[in-house]
Every structure is written in structure tokens, then in C-alpha cells.
Design an enzyme around this catalytic site. Structure first.
Site, PDB file in Angstrom:
ATOM      1  N   HIS A 165      -9.801   1.557  -0.732  1.00 57.93           N
ATOM      2  CA  HIS A 165      -8.343   1.450  -0.659  1.00 57.93           C
ATOM      3  C   HIS A 165      -7.808   0.907  -1.982  1.00 57.93           C
ATOM      4  CE1 HIS A 165      -4.371   0.964   0.615  1.00 57.93           C
ATOM      5  NE2 HIS A 165      -4.509   0.153   1.645  1.00 57.93           N
ATOM      6  N   LYS A 206      -9.974   7.634   1.687  1.00 60.70           N
ATOM      7  CA  LYS A 206     -10.359   6.226   1.468  1.00 60.70           C
ATOM      8  C   LYS A 206     -11.784   5.958   1.929  1.00 60.70           C
ATOM      9  CE  LYS A 206      -5.733   4.112   1.759  1.00 60.70           C
ATOM     10  NZ  LYS A 206      -4.911   5.275   2.140  1.00 60.70           N
ATOM     11  N   HIS A 246      -3.405   7.667   6.015  1.00 60.98           N
ATOM     12  CA  HIS A 246      -3.513   6.343   5.401  1.00 60.98           C
ATOM     13  C   HIS A 246      -4.919   5.810   5.664  1.00 60.98           C
ATOM     14  CE1 HIS A 246      -2.259   2.618   3.655  1.00 60.98           C
ATOM     15  NE2 HIS A 246      -2.445   1.942   4.770  1.00 60.98           N
ATOM     16  N   PHE A 275       1.491  -3.429   3.973  1.00 64.76           N
ATOM     17  CA  PHE A 275       1.855  -4.767   4.430  1.00 64.76           C
ATOM     18  C   PHE A 275       3.371  -4.950   4.251  1.00 64.76           C
ATOM     19  CE2 PHE A 275      -2.318  -7.390   3.713  1.00 64.76           C
ATOM     20  CZ  PHE A 275      -2.946  -6.617   4.657  1.00 64.76           C
ATOM     21  N   CYS A 278       0.808  -1.223   0.000  1.00 60.68           N
ATOM     22  CA  CYS A 278       0.000   0.000   0.000  1.00 60.68           C
ATOM     23  C   CYS A 278       0.840   1.272   0.000  1.00 60.68           C
ATOM     24  CB  CYS A 278      -0.933  -0.004   1.208  1.00 60.68           C
ATOM     25  SG  CYS A 278      -1.846  -1.551   1.393  1.00 60.68           S
ATOM     26  N   GLU A 335      -2.027   4.850  13.502  1.00 60.93           N
ATOM     27  CA  GLU A 335      -1.701   6.097  12.806  1.00 60.93           C
ATOM     28  C   GLU A 335      -2.033   7.313  13.675  1.00 60.93           C
ATOM     29  OE1 GLU A 335      -2.170   8.277   8.463  1.00 60.93           O
ATOM     30  OE2 GLU A 335      -3.471   6.579   8.936  1.00 60.93           O
TER      31      GLU A 335
END
Length: 413
Positions: free
Chosen positions: A340, A335, A303, A399, A163, A314
Site C-alpha cells: 500500500h 496492492k 482499494h 483514513f 490513501c 468495499e
């Protein structure tokens, strides 16, 4: 004197449709691009919703022969690049082609091609597998096709870091221009993983929202009722350009990139470090490269994936880095509207940040009804806010513990 890097063109293919204008108007009006999946039968799938690109016809951008030799993610990338190059009024002529590069990321690449080719292999045997399967699958061919189509002969490769992929592509392109290796970079990302295997695999990992009866409300970052992210697809491409090069050709300038940070959590293959240390260092690196005080950052495009652990981590990272100033900033997760886009997420969010600093409007985080008690910052709930924004930070965390932050500044000549 350090070379300055500005953004002169924007191109998006998103769950809202084709182009920058529909992307921006949808964001500021709090519109969701999430719907029930239409591209395949989702019977038996725990999650049946996604942000599919509506009304995309690759033949609007490619001839039939070219289009058939590309996976969908490559088609999306070429289309977004075409829009960005046109927007920038950039003519790539032989005399400047060597100094124009392409860096377009993808987290997964040609997953649809891989699935279809595996069916052919199992049903019809190896001799029926076509000669274009490999170039359709591999992630670097989005950048490759763009380079070939438009004649860009400078640095050309892709970044693949889940991502964080397209934030890395944009950040690395920024550094390439600063170092004088290129004057212009066509940078961003593309993803097309809304496929039977893609959705099944993320369902198996229990990362997707199952709010199937209310698709538009499924992506709800920082809300107590969030239950996972929603997959999106599309492409975002931006034209990065050395300032004097842009000025010499009379280019319009949306914004300036002034900082980039890239770090690793070294913690877990899918979960973020709950301490937020990797995210903190990435944001801090971007701010320090820009040479500004942390208190100058006005806005963060988070994010913010709508996962339980990620949103908390976050938020903690932002509070630990910015201290009391964390409560003064505006923070939103686009998002909540796009879903996403995995490897393309950072790219369309960089487009959003460029337009935030250009237009002085901050898009909302929609579906934020009851904030998680551990998520207590100003996430611009449900309605856009007009505010003069000078510095906007865009976060992408992937990830594998990949972290990338880009600092975008309102252009001041």
C-alpha cells in the site's frame, strides 16, 4: 461539446523497480515486491516487511545539489514525472507552459526529513537545523519541484487526503482540463514513509501485517488469512491531456478518463463506514459523469488493502451498487503485489488501469488462497486473465473517510 481528457504518458517508480515496463510485467506475472525492510534496523518492530523501491538512484534524474535538497518522496516524484514526460514525448515550451499544470499528491510527505531533523535538533541544538528542512517536509513541494524543473506554469498544487490523495489529484486534474483551465496536467502521487517512525506508528495502530517470515505472502486482500496491509513506497505520474491537444502533436494515447467521484464517509478517523455508503456514492458519481450504465463497467482495481474491515466494506459497496453485475465483473487488488503506497497508491493503480484497458489483460490478486466468506466476488485469484476491458474503475479510500473513484475508458477516437 465537453472537452475529452486522455492519458498520454505513464511513469512509475515502484517496489518492482524503475519504469512502466517492469511495473506492468511484474503485475501481470503475479510478482510480489514485498521484502524484509533493508533501509533501517527493524529489531523490536512487530512488522519488519515492506515494498521498498529497489535500485533507485536519485542522481540518475537529478544533480547532486538538487537531490540533497529534496526528501525521498520528492525525488521519487520528480523521477516518475521525468519518465512520464519522456513517455508522452511532451516538450514544455514557453508558448504552452501556462496551460500545463502539475498536481502531485502525498499523504504524509517528508517524514524521513522530519525524523532526521528532529535528531539533529535534540542532539546538536536548533542552530544546526538546516534551511531546507521545511521545503523538504511539506507535501506540495513534489509538485513544486516538478513545475520548476520542467517549466510547467499552469495550476500547481497538491492534494493530501491519506490513501485517496493521488486519486483526488488525478480526478481534480481531469476536471481542470475539462473546464479549460489547462490543456495538460502532470498528475499523480509520491510517498516515502518506510521510515523508523512511519513503520512504528502504523504498527502502533495495529494496521500492518506481521507475516514477517513470508514477506511475499503478507499482502493478501480478500483472503481469510489477511492480517493487515503492507507498506509500500514509490511514485506514479500520468500525463493527462485534452484530446485535440494530444492529437495535434501526434501523441500516443493509452486511455481516456471519463468519470470522477469524491465523497466522505463522515464516520470514523481510520475505519471505513461498514455500510459502504461513501464508497458507493463515489463510484456512482464517476459512472454517472461518464454517462454510462453500471453494467458497462468491466473491471475494478479495488482499494483492497488486506485489512479485515476494509476488504469486507468495499466488497459490500460493490455488491450494493452493481447488484447482480458485481458477479460478472473482474476485480483485483494490485496492492497484493505492491503493498500500500498510501498517498501514491491511486496513482500507480491508475497506471495499472490504463494498461489494463490498453492491453486487455487484468492483473491478479495474489495470495488469495481461501476467500473470506464475506468476500465472494471474482478477485482474479493468483493468475492474470486476458479479457477485453472497456471501462475500468479505480477505487481509493483513505483514513478520515475520504473516498475517490476514477473511471478509465479504453480510448476510441
Amino acid at each position: 461539446m465537453a472537452r475529452r481528457v486522455v492519458i498520454t504518458g505513464l511513469g512509475t517508480i515502484s517496489p518492482f523497480g524503475i519504469g512502466r515496463d517492469i511495473f506492468w510485467s511484474s503485475l501481470v506475472n503475479g510478482k510480489s515486491g514485498i521484502r524484509s525492510i533493508q533501509s533501517f534496523d527493524t529489531t523490536g518492530y512487530p512488522s519488519t516487511i515492506a515494498g521498498e523501491v529497489p535500485d533507485f538512484d536519485p542522481f540518475d534524474f537529478l544533480d547532486h545539489k538538487e537531490a540533497r535538497r529534496m526528501d525521498r518522496f520528492q525525488q521519487l516524484a520528480v523521477a516518475a514525472a521525468s519518465l512520464a514526460i519522456t513517455d508522452a514525448r511532451l516538450e514544455i515550451t514557453p508558448d504552452i507552459a501556462d496551460m500545463i499544470g502539475v498536481m502531485v499528491a502525498s499523504g504524509i510527505g517528508g517524514l524521513g526529513t522530519m525524523e532526521e531533523s528532529m535528531k539533529i535538533l535534540l542532539q546538536k541544538g536548533p542552530r544546526r537545523v538546516g534551511p531546507f528542512v521545511v521545503p523538504m517536509m511539506i507535501t506540495d513541494l513534489a509538485a513544486g519541484h516538478i513545475s520548476i524543473m520542467f517549466g510547467a506554469k499552469g495550476p500547481n498544487y497538491c492534494t493530501t487526503s491519506a490513501c485517496a490523495s493521488s486519486n483526488h489529484a488525478i480526478g481534480d486534474s481531469f476536471e481542470i482540463i475539462k473546464r479549460g483551465i489547462a490543456n495538460v496536467m502532470i498528475a499523480g502521487g509520491a510517498e516515502a514513509s518506510i521510515t523508523p517512525l512511519g513503520i512504528a506508528a502504523f504498527c502502533g495502530a495495529r494496521t500492518l501485517s506481521t507475516r514477517n517470515d513470508e514477506p511475499e505472502k503478507a499482502s493478501r486482500p480478500f483472503d481469510i488469512g489477511r492480517d493487515g496491509f503492507v507498506m509500500g513506497e514509490g511514485s506514479g505520474i500520468i500525463i493527462l491531456e485534452e484530446l485535440s491537444h494530444a492529437l495535434s502533436r501526434g501523441a500516443k494515447i493509452y486511455a481516456e478518463i471519463v468519470g470522477y467521484g469524491a465523497t466522505a464517509d463522515a464516520f470514523h478517523i481510520t475505519q471505513p463506514d461498514p455500510s459502504g455508503q461513501g464508497a458507493i456514492r463515489a463510484m456512482d458519481m464517476a459512472i454517472k459523469e461518464a454517462g454510462i450504465q453500471k453494467e458497462k463497467v468491466d473491471y475494478i482495481n479495488a482499494h483492497g488493502t488486506s485489512t479485515e474491515i476494509g476488504d469486507i466494506a468495499e466488497t459490500k459497496a460493490v455488491k450494493d451498487l452493481f447488484g447482480d453485475h458485481a458477479y460478472n465483473m473482474l476485480i483485483s487488488s494490485t496492492k497484493s503485489m505492491t503493498g500500500h503506497l498510501l498517498g501514491a497508491a491511486g496513482a500507480i493503480e491508475a497506471v495499472a488501469c490504463s494498461l489494463v484497458v490498453k492491453n486487455g489483460v487484468v492483473p491478479p490478486t495474489i495470495n488469495l488462497e481461501i476467500p473470506d466468506t464475506e468476500c465472494d466476488l471474482n478477485y482474479v485469484p493468483n493468475n492474470a486473465v486476458q479479457k477485453d476491458i472497456r471501462f475500468a474503475l479505480s477505487n481509493s479510500f483513505g483514513f478520515g473517510g475520504h473516498n475517490a473513484s476514477i473511471l478509465i475508458k479504453r480510448f476510441e477516437e
